[in-house]
Every structure is written in structure tokens, then in C-alpha cells.
Design a protein around this motif. Structure first.
Motif, PDB file in Angstrom:
ATOM      1  N   ARG A 167     -45.169  -8.243 -49.829  1.00 11.05           N
ATOM      2  CA  ARG A 167     -45.667  -7.590 -51.037  1.00 11.05           C
ATOM      3  C   ARG A 167     -46.396  -8.584 -51.938  1.00 11.05           C
ATOM      4  NH1 ARG A 167     -40.494  -5.036 -50.790  1.00 11.05           N
ATOM      5  NH2 ARG A 167     -39.694  -6.526 -52.325  1.00 11.05           N
ATOM      6  N   ARG A 168     -45.852  -9.807 -52.029  1.00 13.93           N
ATOM      7  CA  ARG A 168     -46.489 -10.819 -52.860  1.00 13.93           C
ATOM      8  C   ARG A 168     -47.857 -11.214 -52.304  1.00 13.93           C
ATOM      9  NH1 ARG A 168     -42.162 -13.928 -53.649  1.00 13.93           N
ATOM     10  NH2 ARG A 168     -42.580 -15.279 -51.871  1.00 13.93           N
ATOM     11  N   ARG A 169     -47.944 -11.353 -50.978  1.00 17.15           N
ATOM     12  CA  ARG A 169     -49.241 -11.684 -50.379  1.00 17.15           C
ATOM     13  C   ARG A 169     -50.250 -10.563 -50.617  1.00 17.15           C
ATOM     14  NH1 ARG A 169     -45.990 -13.811 -46.095  1.00 17.15           N
ATOM     15  NH2 ARG A 169     -46.169 -11.820 -44.988  1.00 17.15           N
ATOM     16  N   ALA A 199     -48.227  -5.877 -67.636  1.00 18.14           N
ATOM     17  CA  ALA A 199     -48.090  -7.324 -67.502  1.00 18.14           C
ATOM     18  C   ALA A 199     -46.976  -7.581 -66.518  1.00 18.14           C
ATOM     19  CB  ALA A 199     -47.784  -7.982 -68.853  1.00 18.14           C
ATOM     20  N   TRP A 200     -47.139  -8.582 -65.670  1.00 24.49           N
ATOM     21  CA  TRP A 200     -46.107  -8.933 -64.705  1.00 24.49           C
ATOM     22  C   TRP A 200     -46.264 -10.381 -64.284  1.00 24.49           C
ATOM     23  CZ3 TRP A 200     -50.310  -5.906 -63.557  1.00 24.49           C
ATOM     24  CH2 TRP A 200     -51.151  -6.348 -62.538  1.00 24.49           C
ATOM     25  N   TRP A 201     -45.169 -10.917 -63.787  1.00 27.00           N
ATOM     26  CA  TRP A 201     -45.136 -12.287 -63.310  1.00 27.00           C
ATOM     27  C   TRP A 201     -45.217 -12.258 -61.793  1.00 27.00           C
ATOM     28  CZ3 TRP A 201     -45.313 -16.683 -66.161  1.00 27.00           C
ATOM     29  CH2 TRP A 201     -45.130 -17.896 -65.491  1.00 27.00           C
ATOM     30  N   LEU A 202     -46.203 -12.930 -61.244  1.00 24.80           N
ATOM     31  CA  LEU A 202     -46.413 -12.973 -59.799  1.00 24.80           C
ATOM     32  C   LEU A 202     -45.968 -14.334 -59.307  1.00 24.80           C
ATOM     33  CD1 LEU A 202     -47.458 -11.501 -57.325  1.00 24.80           C
ATOM     34  CD2 LEU A 202     -49.739 -12.394 -57.805  1.00 24.80           C
ATOM     35  N   ARG A 203     -44.784 -14.345 -58.678  1.00 21.96           N
ATOM     36  CA  ARG A 203     -44.219 -15.612 -58.217  1.00 21.96           C
ATOM     37  C   ARG A 203     -44.788 -15.961 -56.861  1.00 21.96           C
ATOM     38  NH1 ARG A 203     -40.487 -19.020 -59.460  1.00 21.96           N
ATOM     39  NH2 ARG A 203     -39.801 -17.778 -61.247  1.00 21.96           N
ATOM     40  N   GLY A 204     -45.012 -17.254 -56.662  1.00 22.97           N
ATOM     41  CA  GLY A 204     -45.507 -17.727 -55.374  1.00 22.97           C
ATOM     42  C   GLY A 204     -45.347 -19.222 -55.249  1.00 22.97           C
ATOM     43  N   GLY A 205     -44.115 -19.705 -55.358  1.00 24.90           N
ATOM     44  CA  GLY A 205     -43.872 -21.140 -55.244  1.00 24.90           C
ATOM     45  C   GLY A 205     -44.452 -21.871 -56.430  1.00 24.90           C
ATOM     46  N   SER A 206     -45.297 -22.849 -56.166  1.00 22.44           N
ATOM     47  CA  SER A 206     -45.890 -23.647 -57.241  1.00 22.44           C
ATOM     48  C   SER A 206     -47.061 -22.937 -57.886  1.00 22.44           C
ATOM     49  CB  SER A 206     -46.346 -25.004 -56.686  1.00 22.44           C
ATOM     50  OG  SER A 206     -47.310 -24.815 -55.654  1.00 22.44           O
ATOM     51  N   ARG A 209     -34.758  -9.827 -44.022  1.00 17.00           N
ATOM     52  CA  ARG A 209     -35.730  -8.731 -44.100  1.00 17.00           C
ATOM     53  C   ARG A 209     -36.217  -8.522 -45.531  1.00 17.00           C
ATOM     54  NH1 ARG A 209     -34.165  -2.487 -42.972  1.00 17.00           N
ATOM     55  NH2 ARG A 209     -33.187  -2.834 -44.997  1.00 17.00           N
ATOM     56  N   GLU A 210     -35.301  -8.584 -46.491  1.00 13.34           N
ATOM     57  CA  GLU A 210     -35.683  -8.395 -47.889  1.00 13.34           C
ATOM     58  C   GLU A 210     -36.642  -9.488 -48.346  1.00 13.34           C
ATOM     59  OE1 GLU A 210     -35.889  -6.516 -51.499  1.00 13.34           O
ATOM     60  OE2 GLU A 210     -34.807  -5.794 -49.717  1.00 13.34           O
ATOM     61  N   ILE A 211     -36.355 -10.729 -47.965  1.00 13.76           N
ATOM     62  CA  ILE A 211     -37.242 -11.833 -48.333  1.00 13.76           C
ATOM     63  C   ILE A 211     -38.596 -11.675 -47.657  1.00 13.76           C
ATOM     64  CG2 ILE A 211     -37.573 -14.331 -48.138  1.00 13.76           C
ATOM     65  CD1 ILE A 211     -34.561 -14.638 -48.444  1.00 13.76           C
ATOM     66  N   GLY A 212     -38.575 -11.231 -46.386  1.00 14.80           N
ATOM     67  CA  GLY A 212     -39.836 -11.009 -45.691  1.00 14.80           C
ATOM     68  C   GLY A 212     -40.670  -9.934 -46.349  1.00 14.80           C
TER      69      GLY A 212
END
Length: 312
Positions: free
Chosen positions: A118-120, A153-160, A110-113
Motif C-alpha cells: 500500500r505504501r509503494r 493530511a497524512w503521514w506517509l512512512r517509508g524508512g528514512s 502478511r500484514e507488513i507485506g
């Protein structure tokens, strides 16, 4: 004492004592990376105690499980565990621990989902606020500048396609090495994969709110990852530069007033950078790392001692 009960007692002791010891120690803020490793090892030991106790209890309760757990073990090893003496409580204990394992996996899923959702959402907002130019590949840019008065400022992670996002307010306020220090701080989070630690600690704390060690793990992880990222930036650009960058980035958010309600750890981080306590010696850091690494080994020793004794 039967091994599953010994494991549960051990797990309970570690869960009760480790947070008190670590939160009262004076060295974690001086060595946040070592402290993060220590917390991970403590939580791993607690979870390992539960998993091993579940396996042995299930082996005692059901013949089919016993055949898998002790598939390659000699008969003498199986007899050393005295599984038939566990009694009628073995099955309920195994079921209860299995339910805990399933619940932990569900909370982590659930946390990963939620994190992905949120990232999307943030990526969709990013596309709206910073539309791609014709011919530009999605996620091709590593640095995205957004129009905004608020310095951020922030880092937006999304795989590659991970991206570093910074607002024009931050660019106007931060100059030279201070801007580089903020970027290095965010890159420190990305290189150390702090997002995984944050998700795991939140999943355990939300899934088991009555277990203090998991709540302490979450709180300490949120604190220590920021200190570790501050150190990563200060090693490249100096403590004074990093502290000034933190002040300029956060001074309009009300965190330096007499009663800061939000981001209250920022003043402490600035003070830590401006008046740093001496680091631990390399020998002591090595000893702490070694001790932390041995903590998850203890449940394995408790589990395998009867079997190893039977082989002698």
C-alpha cells in the motif's frame, strides 16, 4: 497443576478478563498513552503464556528439545518440573501451540507485506500527482503539497524518506495554528510509531478472529492512537484549536450528521477536546504503568517457580 496447563489457564483468564476491565474503565480515554501500554502488556502476557507452555510441552515430549530448554539447569531443576508425568498429551499440545506461533508470524508477515505494498502504491500515486523537479532527490522533501479540493493530511512512512502530505484543500481551509495542529497530530503518529501498533493488532485480530482479546486490542488501538495524537497536538496548540482543526478537516465528510456512517469517532474526539475530563494524577498514572508492566511478569513467575524452589 502442571506448569503448561497453569500457563494456558492463566492466559485464558487474562484474555477473558482484561478486555472487559479495560473497556469498562473510565480512564483510558483520559490517558490514551497509558491505556496503549496496558493493552500491549496484556497481549504480550497472553502470547508469553502460549510460548512458555509450548516450550515446556515440547521439552516433555522430546528429549532433544528438553536438552536445549534445560541446557544449563541442574538436574534437580529438571526433576522439579516432573516432565515425565505430562503424559501423551504433551506432544499434541506442543504441536498445536507451535502451529499457532507459525500462523501468528505468517499473519504479521502478511500484514507488513500488505502495508509495504500500500505504501509503494501511495508513493507511486504521489509521484504522479506531485512529480519531482529536475535534480530533486527522491523523498528529499519532508512536506508534500498535493492539488486537491478535499481537505486531507497524512503521514506517509517509508524508512528514512517519511513524508507529510497535505492537500491544497486543507491549506485553503485551515489557517495558522489550526493547520499547525493538524500537522502536529500527524507528527505525533509518526514519533510514536503508531503504524507498528496498528499492523500488529490487525495481524493478531485477522489471524485469530475467534479470540476476543485480539479483536478488542485492534479496535482499542485504532481508537487510542487517534486520541494520543490529538493530545500531542493539543499540548502544543491548545484543545480548542485542535478541535476546530478536526471539525474543519472533516465537516464535508458527513461525520457530524445524525447518523455518521464513516469516521464516527471524530465527533467524540472533538467533544473530548472541548470538554476534557481531568487527567489522572501522576501517582495514579505511575501505578497503572507499573501494574501493566507486571502483567507479563506473571507468566514468567509461574514458569520459573518450580525451578527456583528446587534451587533453595
Amino acid at each position: 497443576m502442571m506448569v503448561p496447563l497453569a500457563l494456558l489457564v492463566l492466559g485464558g483468564l487474562v484474555a477473558a478478563m482484561a478486555p472487559r476491565v479495560l473497556t469498562r474503565a473510565d480512564w483510558p480515554d483520559r490517558e490514551p498513552v497509558v491505556a496503549l501500554w496496558m493493552w500491549q502488556c496484556v497481549v504480550a502476557a497472553v502470547l508469553l503464556c502460549c510460548v512458555l507452555a509450548m516450550s515446556l510441552s515440547a521439552a516433555a515430549a522430546w528429549e532433544a528439545v528438553r536438552g536445549h530448554v534445560f541446557a544449563i539447569a541442574p538436574r534437580g531443576v529438571v526433576e522439579a518440573y516432573a516432565l515425565t508425568a505430562y503424559g501423551s498429551w504433551a506432544a499434541p499440545l506442543a504441536v498445536a501451540l507451535a502451529c499457532g506461533a507459525v500462523w501468528t508470524a505468517a499473519m504479521l508477515t502478511r500484514e507488513i507485506g500488505w502495508a509495504r505494498a500500500r505504501r509503494r502504491q501511495r508513493r507511486a500515486e504521489l509521484v504522479v500527482r506531485s512529480p519531482r523537479l529536475p535534480g530533486e532527490e527522491p523523498g528529499a522533501e519532508e512536506l508534500v503539497v498535493l492539488e486537491g479540493e478535499r481537505p486531507d493530511a497524512w503521514w506517509l512512512r517509508g524508512g528514512s524518506a517519511s513524508q507529510l502530505v497535505i492537500t491544497t484543500g486543507a491549506l485553503r481551509r485551515l489557517k495558522g495554528a489550526r493547520l499547525d495542529a493538524v500537522l502536529a497530530h500527524e507528527q505525533g503518529h509518526a514519533r510514536a510509531r503508531h503504524d507498528w501498533l496498528l499492523h500488529s493488532s490487525s495481524a493478531l485480530a485477522n489471524g485469530f478472529p475467534q479470540v476476543p482479546v485480539f479483536a478488542a486490542f485492534r479496535d482499542q488501538v485504532h481508537h487510542l492512537v487517534e486520541l494520543a495524537a490529538d493530545d500531542a497536538a493539543s499540548r502544543r496548540f491548545g484543545r480548542l484549536t485542535t478541535a476546530l482543526a478536526l471539525v474543519e478537516l472533516n465537516e464535508d465528510r458527513g461525520v457530524f450528521g445524525p447518523c455518521p456512517a464513516q469516521l464516527s469517532q471524530v465527533p467524540g474526539r472533538v467533544h473530548r477536546l472541548l470538554a476534557p475530563a481531568p487527567r489522572l494524577t501522576a501517582a495514579r498514572r505511575l501505578r497503572l504503568t507499573a501494574v501493566a508492566s507486571l502483567v507479563p511478569v506473571v507468566p514468567l513467575l509461574v514458569t520459573f517457580v518450580p525451578g527456583l524452589s528446587a534451587l533453595r
